[in-house]
Scaffold this active site. Structure first.
Site, short mmCIF file in Angstrom:
data_model
loop_
_atom_site.label_atom_id
_atom_site.label_comp_id
_atom_site.label_asym_id
_atom_site.label_seq_id
_atom_site.Cartn_x
_atom_site.Cartn_y
_atom_site.Cartn_z
N ARG A 137 0.83 -1.20 0.00
CA ARG A 137 0.00 0.00 0.00
C ARG A 137 0.87 1.25 0.00
NH1 ARG A 137 -1.83 -4.27 1.89
NH2 ARG A 137 0.04 -4.33 3.14
N THR A 138 0.47 2.24 -0.81
CA THR A 138 1.17 3.52 -0.88
C THR A 138 0.15 4.64 -0.82
OG1 THR A 138 2.91 2.59 -2.28
CG2 THR A 138 2.71 4.97 -2.26
N LEU A 139 0.49 5.70 -0.09
CA LEU A 139 -0.41 6.83 0.09
C LEU A 139 0.40 8.11 0.04
CD1 LEU A 139 -3.48 7.22 0.65
CD2 LEU A 139 -2.91 7.34 3.07
N VAL B 154 5.66 -0.83 -6.61
CA VAL B 154 4.89 0.30 -6.11
C VAL B 154 5.81 1.43 -5.71
CG1 VAL B 154 3.35 1.09 -4.29
CG2 VAL B 154 3.02 -1.17 -5.30
N VAL C 22 -2.00 3.82 -4.10
CA VAL C 22 -1.77 2.61 -4.90
C VAL C 22 -1.80 1.40 -3.98
CG1 VAL C 22 -0.17 1.39 -6.42
CG2 VAL C 22 -0.35 3.88 -6.55
#
Length: 225
Positions: free
Chosen positions: A23-25, A122, A139
């Site tokens: 997870r990417t933010l 990612v 993502v």
């Protein structure tokens, strides 16, 4: 052909040691990434201290889901690229955009040779194992793309603080911990800003497994005893 075997042409036909969702933010002042530290050998959770996020150069974090050995090969490519760029000593360095384009070409090239690298990569975007790619403010890969992407779409905004972004990531990690049998309760959070990279120590989330639905999941189900 056995599971995890290599074909007679030396091409990988299935994965051996896998990692799961990533997870990417993007909060307002940088990028944060979160992932658990599990590495699965088939359906066996073999390793519990796999770091799946790596700093690349001065401005980029790279995370992965998929085959760990292929990720190690990608890191080898990137090490050579960063060293070659550093040798020029011209004051310029490769940023996320340049690495995004490079990795997209690498993945697509290997796909065209029918010998893909079995990864989803990612950063502030995603490159898949067949060279497909996109960029976004948040993502997710793997199983998390189905379960946690709606959470990010609902809660992301441009003025997120770091603390708010971490809470969203932890909410996503919490959902996957309950729903993905390959997830483990050991996580790391990475942050990159203009000041550099910050890496959290591995930590666990507080969970509760005493729900009646967990204790007897088939109760009331059609055809159950």
């Amino acid at each position: 052909m056995e599971w995890g075997a290599v074909s007679s042409e030396g091409k990988k036909v299935s994965t051996v040691l896998e990692s799961r969702s990533q997870r990417t933010l993007s909060p307002y002042d940088g990028v944060i990434m979160g992932a658990d530290m599990g590495g699965s050998y088939g359906s066996t959770l073999r390793y519990k201290s796999v770091e799946r996020i790596k700093p690349i150069g001065k401005q980029t974090l790279l995370g992965v889901s998929g085959e760990i050995s292929d990720f190690q090969e990608i890191l080898h490519y990137l090490d050579e690229l960063i060293i070659y760029d550093h040798i020029w000593d011209d004051g310029n360095f490769l940023g996320p955009k340049e690495l995004h384009n490079y990795l997209n070409r690498v993945m697509y090239n290997r796909r065209n040779k029918s010998n893909p690298l079995w990864n989803s990569l990612v950063y502030l975007g995603m490159v898949g194992m067949i060279g497909t790619y996109y960029e976004d403010n948040h993502v997710v890969t793997g199983f998390g793309n189905h379960l946690t992407r709606p959470i990010m779409r609902a809660e992301w905004r441009e003025d997120l603080t770091f603390e708010e972004a971490v809470k969203i990531l932890e909410k996503c990690l919490f959902v996957l911990l309950y729903r993905d049998r390959s997830a483990i309760n050991k996580f790391q959070i990475y942050k990159i800003t203009e000041e550099g990279v910050t890496i959290s120590e591995p930590y666990a989330l507080k969970t509760f497994w005493g729900f009646s639905a967990f204790q007897n999941p088939t109760k009331g189900a059609e055809g159950s005893w």
